[in-house]
Design a protein around this motif. Structure first.
Motif, PDB file in Angstrom:
ATOM      1  N   ASP A 236      12.965   1.120  13.135  1.00  0.00           N
ATOM      2  CA  ASP A 236      12.842   2.207  12.161  1.00  0.00           C
ATOM      3  C   ASP A 236      11.470   2.896  12.263  1.00  0.00           C
ATOM      4  OD1 ASP A 236      12.497   3.674   9.824  1.00  0.00           O
ATOM      5  OD2 ASP A 236      12.318   1.901   8.549  1.00  0.00           O
ATOM      6  N   PRO A 237      11.433   4.198  12.557  1.00  0.00           N
ATOM      7  CA  PRO A 237      10.146   4.885  12.690  1.00  0.00           C
ATOM      8  C   PRO A 237       9.327   4.891  11.401  1.00  0.00           C
ATOM      9  CG  PRO A 237      11.979   6.453  12.809  1.00  0.00           C
ATOM     10  CD  PRO A 237      12.573   5.082  12.836  1.00  0.00           C
ATOM     11  N   PHE A 238       9.997   4.834  10.258  1.00  0.00           N
ATOM     12  CA  PHE A 238       9.263   4.853   8.976  1.00  0.00           C
ATOM     13  C   PHE A 238       8.556   3.508   8.761  1.00  0.00           C
ATOM     14  CE2 PHE A 238      12.806   7.816   8.713  1.00  0.00           C
ATOM     15  CZ  PHE A 238      12.163   8.974   8.328  1.00  0.00           C
TER      16      PHE A 238
ATOM     17  N   ARG B 150       5.465   3.270  10.925  1.00  0.00           N
ATOM     18  CA  ARG B 150       4.264   3.860  10.327  1.00  0.00           C
ATOM     19  C   ARG B 150       3.474   2.830   9.514  1.00  0.00           C
ATOM     20  NH1 ARG B 150       6.734   9.088   7.186  1.00  0.00           N
ATOM     21  NH2 ARG B 150       6.467  10.608   8.863  1.00  0.00           N
TER      22      ARG B 150
ATOM     23  N   LEU C 112      18.968  -3.459  10.103  1.00  0.00           N
ATOM     24  CA  LEU C 112      19.573  -2.443   9.227  1.00  0.00           C
ATOM     25  C   LEU C 112      21.101  -2.411   9.321  1.00  0.00           C
ATOM     26  CD1 LEU C 112      16.878   0.339   9.489  1.00  0.00           C
ATOM     27  CD2 LEU C 112      17.480  -0.979   7.463  1.00  0.00           C
TER      28      LEU C 112
ATOM     29  N   LYS D   7      21.932  -5.606   6.327  1.00  0.00           N
ATOM     30  CA  LYS D   7      20.793  -5.617   5.401  1.00  0.00           C
ATOM     31  C   LYS D   7      20.826  -6.811   4.462  1.00  0.00           C
ATOM     32  CE  LYS D   7      20.992  -0.648   5.013  1.00  0.00           C
ATOM     33  NZ  LYS D   7      21.305   0.447   4.099  1.00  0.00           N
TER      34      LYS D   7
ATOM     35  N   ASN E  30      18.041   1.551  -0.837  1.00  0.00           N
ATOM     36  CA  ASN E  30      18.500   0.516   0.097  1.00  0.00           C
ATOM     37  C   ASN E  30      18.040   0.783   1.537  1.00  0.00           C
ATOM     38  OD1 ASN E  30      19.760  -1.842   0.789  1.00  0.00           O
ATOM     39  ND2 ASN E  30      21.847  -1.015   0.767  1.00  0.00           N
ATOM     40  N   ARG E  31      16.759   1.171   1.655  1.00  0.00           N
ATOM     41  CA  ARG E  31      16.225   1.500   2.981  1.00  0.00           C
ATOM     42  C   ARG E  31      14.916   0.758   3.217  1.00  0.00           C
ATOM     43  NH1 ARG E  31      16.913   8.018   2.431  1.00  0.00           N
ATOM     44  NH2 ARG E  31      14.918   7.784   1.387  1.00  0.00           N
ATOM     45  N   THR E  32      14.579   0.643   4.472  1.00  0.00           N
ATOM     46  CA  THR E  32      13.252   0.154   4.832  1.00  0.00           C
ATOM     47  C   THR E  32      12.373   1.374   5.106  1.00  0.00           C
ATOM     48  OG1 THR E  32      13.931   0.032   7.162  1.00  0.00           O
ATOM     49  CG2 THR E  32      14.035  -2.015   5.853  1.00  0.00           C
ATOM     50  N   PRO E  33      11.048   1.237   4.970  1.00  0.00           N
ATOM     51  CA  PRO E  33      10.278   0.050   4.636  1.00  0.00           C
ATOM     52  C   PRO E  33      10.150  -0.185   3.125  1.00  0.00           C
ATOM     53  CG  PRO E  33       8.794   1.870   5.073  1.00  0.00           C
ATOM     54  CD  PRO E  33      10.180   2.393   5.295  1.00  0.00           C
TER      55      PRO E  33
ATOM     56  N   GLU F 117       9.128   4.079   0.419  1.00  0.00           N
ATOM     57  CA  GLU F 117       8.683   5.366   0.979  1.00  0.00           C
ATOM     58  C   GLU F 117       7.408   5.135   1.805  1.00  0.00           C
ATOM     59  OE1 GLU F 117       9.909   8.585   1.208  1.00  0.00           O
ATOM     60  OE2 GLU F 117      11.712   7.590   0.502  1.00  0.00           O
ATOM     61  N   SER F 118       7.545   5.320   3.112  1.00  0.00           N
ATOM     62  CA  SER F 118       6.461   4.977   4.030  1.00  0.00           C
ATOM     63  C   SER F 118       5.115   5.623   3.677  1.00  0.00           C
ATOM     64  CB  SER F 118       6.857   5.336   5.467  1.00  0.00           C
ATOM     65  OG  SER F 118       7.237   6.683   5.570  1.00  0.00           O
TER      66      SER F 118
ATOM     67  N   GLU G 179       7.546  15.636   7.136  1.00  0.00           N
ATOM     68  CA  GLU G 179       8.848  15.147   6.668  1.00  0.00           C
ATOM     69  C   GLU G 179       9.883  16.268   6.771  1.00  0.00           C
ATOM     70  OE1 GLU G 179       7.093  12.271   6.856  1.00  0.00           O
ATOM     71  OE2 GLU G 179       8.987  11.629   6.001  1.00  0.00           O
TER      72      GLU G 179
ATOM     73  N   GLU H 131      19.393   9.930  15.348  1.00  0.00           N
ATOM     74  CA  GLU H 131      19.806   8.557  15.647  1.00  0.00           C
ATOM     75  C   GLU H 131      21.307   8.358  15.531  1.00  0.00           C
ATOM     76  OE1 GLU H 131      17.390   5.661  13.637  1.00  0.00           O
ATOM     77  OE2 GLU H 131      15.612   6.252  14.781  1.00  0.00           O
TER      78      GLU H 131
HETATM   79  N1  LIG Z   1      11.669   8.685   3.478  1.00  0.00           N
HETATM   80  C1  LIG Z   1      11.824   7.283   3.757  1.00  0.00           C
HETATM   81  C2  LIG Z   1      12.867   7.120   4.860  1.00  0.00           C
HETATM   82  C3  LIG Z   1      13.283   5.677   5.047  1.00  0.00           C
HETATM   83  C4  LIG Z   1      14.524   5.595   5.925  1.00  0.00           C
HETATM   84  O1  LIG Z   1      15.230   6.585   6.135  1.00  0.00           O
HETATM   85  N2  LIG Z   1      14.801   4.385   6.396  1.00  0.00           N
HETATM   86  C5  LIG Z   1      15.970   4.184   7.237  1.00  0.00           C
HETATM   87  C6  LIG Z   1      15.569   3.587   8.572  1.00  0.00           C
HETATM   88  S1  LIG Z   1      15.459   4.844   9.828  1.00  0.00           S
HETATM   89  C7  LIG Z   1      16.919   3.184   6.610  1.00  0.00           C
HETATM   90  O2  LIG Z   1      16.518   2.183   6.043  1.00  0.00           O
HETATM   91  N3  LIG Z   1      18.217   3.452   6.750  1.00  0.00           N
HETATM   92  C8  LIG Z   1      19.229   2.533   6.338  1.00  0.00           C
HETATM   93  C9  LIG Z   1      20.275   3.209   5.554  1.00  0.00           C
HETATM   94  O3  LIG Z   1      20.065   4.329   5.081  1.00  0.00           O
HETATM   95  O4  LIG Z   1      21.321   2.579   5.375  1.00  0.00           O
HETATM   96  C10 LIG Z   1      10.471   6.689   4.135  1.00  0.00           C
HETATM   97  O5  LIG Z   1       9.565   7.442   4.516  1.00  0.00           O
HETATM   98  O6  LIG Z   1      10.287   5.461   3.994  1.00  0.00           O
END
Ligand SMILES: N[C@@H](CCC(=O)N[C@@H](CS)C(=O)NCC(=O)O)C(=O)O
Length: 199
Positions: free
Chosen positions: A10-12, A15, A34, A37, A48-51, A62-63, A98, A109
């Motif tokens: 994950d690029p975020f 960071r 991912l 999860k 429900n996202r990383t990081p 939010e990175s 962003e 992706e």
């Molecule tokens: N704006 C968020 C973006 C985070 C994000 O999009 N994370 C993606 C990884 S590329 C994720 O966890 N995706 C899993 C999903 O949405 O199910 C940040 O800067 O942290």
């Protein structure tokens, strides 16, 4: 100690790993797949996202928000400019990154072929536009490495993977990218999967 829940490609998350290594303090990284999860991710982050960063009872997502917190908590080396005017400008740049670049990551992706093609062209155009900055200066804000360099580095590392090819006029940007990739913190920040993205 800080714990970062981090996506392995994950690029975020990348960071945040860069900032943790730039600061050189103790931290723990929990690799998150991912595709599979952990249940507590949605508890920590409503999206429900990383990081996700956890420190005692503080839970952040939010990175860029995570990175500003780490920068304020461990001020050396300082990654956001000290001067309020420059700091405000840096935040504006982060916002533009962003909007113009990272909002397209998900499409790059996992979008349809047509959507990916459109996103590639859009991101390419925006990168070409910023290339001249690096004719005169080493980093995004001048001679010092900053949070803006952190924010864009994971995308530059993934250009081949996203099949984004820049033109000859972008040579200064590619040289700048190599400068970022050669930093020890950047090298240390990468997962095995990320290392395999570029040869
Ligand atoms: N704006 C968020 C973006 C985070 C994000 O999009 N994370 C993606 C990884 S590329 C994720 O966890 N995706 C899993 C999903 O949405 O199910 C940040 O800067 O942290």
């Amino acid at each position: 100690m800080m714990t970062l829940y981090s996506g392995i490609t994950d690029p975020f998350s990348h960071r945040c790993r860069i900032v943790l290594y730039e600061k050189g303090m103790d931290f723990e990284i929990i690799d998150v797949d991912l595709m599979n999860k952990p249940e507590d991710l949605a508890v920590m982050n409503p999206y429900n996202r990383t990081p996700v960063l956890v420190e005692r009872d503080l839970v952040l997502y939010e990175s860029n928000i995570i990175n500003e917190y780490i920068d304020e908590r461990f001020p050396h080396p300082q990654l956001m400019p000290a001067d309020p005017v420059m700091r405000a400008r840096a935040r504006l740049f982060l916002f533009r990154f962003e909007q113009e670049l990272f909002n397209h990551v998900q499409t790059l992706e996992s979008g349809t072929q047509k959507a990916q093609e459109k996103a590639r062209l859009y991101v390419r155009e925006n990168l070409i536009q910023i290339a001249p900055i690096f004719v005169k200066q080493k980093y995004m804000l001048g001679e010092e490495f900053s949070m803006l360099d952190v924010a864009i580095a994971p995308l530059l590392w993934r250009l081949d993977q996203y099949q984004i090819q820049l033109n000859k006029q972008s040579a200064p940007l590619l040289k700048y990218a190599e400068r970022l990739f050669s930093r020890q913190a950047f090298i240390d920040s990468m997962t095995a999967s990320e290392k395999a993205m570029r040869r």
